[in-house]
Design a protein around this motif. Structure first.
Motif, short mmCIF file in Angstrom:
data_model
loop_
_atom_site.label_atom_id
_atom_site.label_comp_id
_atom_site.label_asym_id
_atom_site.label_seq_id
_atom_site.Cartn_x
_atom_site.Cartn_y
_atom_site.Cartn_z
N GLN A 33 0.84 -1.18 0.00
CA GLN A 33 0.00 0.00 0.00
C GLN A 33 0.89 1.24 0.00
N GLN A 48 -3.60 0.38 -3.25
CA GLN A 48 -3.13 -0.94 -2.85
C GLN A 48 -2.83 -1.75 -4.10
N PHE A 88 4.85 7.15 1.88
CA PHE A 88 5.21 5.90 2.55
C PHE A 88 4.67 4.72 1.77
N LYS A 92 2.49 -5.73 3.38
CA LYS A 92 1.84 -6.73 4.23
C LYS A 92 2.27 -8.11 3.76
N LYS A 98 0.23 -7.82 9.31
CA LYS A 98 0.57 -6.48 9.76
C LYS A 98 1.12 -5.67 8.61
N LEU A 99 0.87 -4.38 8.67
CA LEU A 99 1.47 -3.46 7.71
C LEU A 99 2.80 -2.98 8.25
N PHE A 101 5.71 -0.34 7.57
CA PHE A 101 5.94 0.88 6.80
C PHE A 101 7.41 1.06 6.45
N GLY A 102 7.64 1.57 5.24
CA GLY A 102 8.96 2.01 4.88
C GLY A 102 9.27 3.31 5.60
N PHE B 34 -5.28 -0.47 14.86
CA PHE B 34 -3.83 -0.49 15.04
C PHE B 34 -3.37 0.82 15.67
N TYR B 36 -0.04 3.21 16.18
CA TYR B 36 1.30 3.50 15.70
C TYR B 36 1.87 4.68 16.48
N SER B 43 9.37 7.18 10.37
CA SER B 43 8.24 6.42 9.85
C SER B 43 7.27 6.04 10.97
N LEU B 44 6.20 5.43 10.58
CA LEU B 44 5.23 4.94 11.55
C LEU B 44 5.70 3.58 12.07
N LEU B 46 4.57 0.40 14.25
CA LEU B 46 3.42 -0.28 14.82
C LEU B 46 3.71 -0.62 16.28
N GLN B 110 -6.67 0.31 5.36
CA GLN B 110 -6.65 0.91 6.69
C GLN B 110 -6.90 2.40 6.58
#
Lengths: 111, 121
Positions: A33, A48, A88, A92, A98-99, A101-102, B34, B36, B43-44, B46, B110
């Protein structure tokens, strides 16, 4: 654990120039995503990608998902000042869902 | 798109106090939310996955006794930062997953809340 690397960290362009950010995962992804976060704001979902080799376009934005489903890119054609923000990718995998993130690519556009 | 709200949008508190942050999905039911944390220019990350009616799943390195998560209904999850310290100062963002595949939305998309900026003095 799974890692998602994104480059470059920063990109400064002149308005009208193109911009690309790249995302690489250490593991095969079930989907990827892309989000945009404006300064001071929260991430906003852009798109996505699910299929191997998938390419999607949204006006001046082109998103690609690699054949091996481990990398992706976002390309913006002829940037505008409204494109400013941090982009970003978030991947997944098939376990847990879970996602991850970069690190994000911060884009600044000089008018 | 779907709307997720967060309250408060910002909070300043003294060291040692507890702060509760609410995350609500306003127009859809979210069985999973979720939490974060995002430090400036980063970055985010989790922190935990919150499932309605069950205990949250915390990421490695996140203290469950310090960051209490409650997901009592399909539209509300709360994060309580207990005994906050200056190093807990951050931008806390929740997201809610619309698993219903509502028309026009990507399955498993999301939706993020606007975030809560916490400053601990």
């Amino acid at each position: 654990g799974q890692q998602v690397m994104q480059i470059p960290q920063y990109q400064h362009v002149q308005e009208g120039e193109d911009f690309t950010t790249y995302c690489n995962s250490s593991t095969t992804l079930s989907n990827i995503q892309w989000y945009k976060q404006r300064p001071g704001g929260h991430p906003v979902f852009l798109i996505q990608l699910v299929k191997s080799g998938e390419v999607k376009k949204q006006k001046r934005l082109t998103f690609q998902f690699g054949e091996a489903k481990k990398n992706s890119s976002l390309h913006i054609t002829a940037t505008q000042t409204t494109d400013v923000g941090t982009y970003f990718c978030a991947g997944k995998n098939n376990q847990g869902g879970k996602l991850i993130f970069g690190q994000g690519t911060e884009l600044s556009v000089k008018p | 798109g779907a709307v997720v709200s967060q309250h408060p949008s910002w909070v300043i508190c003294k060291s040692g106090t507890s702060v509760k942050i609410e995350c609500r999905s306003l127009d859809f039911q979210a069985t999973t939310m979720f939490w974060y944390r995002q430090f400036p220019k980063q970055s985010l990350m989790l922190m935990a996955t919150s499932n309605e009616g069950s205990k949250a799943t915390y990421e490695q390195g996140v203290e469950k006794d310090k960051f209490l998560i409650n997901h009592a209904s399909l539209t509300l999850s709360t994060l309580t930062v207990t005994s906050a310290h200056p190093e807990d100062s951050s931008f806390y963002i929740c997201s809610a997953r619309d698993r219903g595949g509502t028309s026009g939305r990507a399955y498993n998309e999301q939706f993020f809340g606007p975030g809560t900026r916490l400053t601990v003095l």
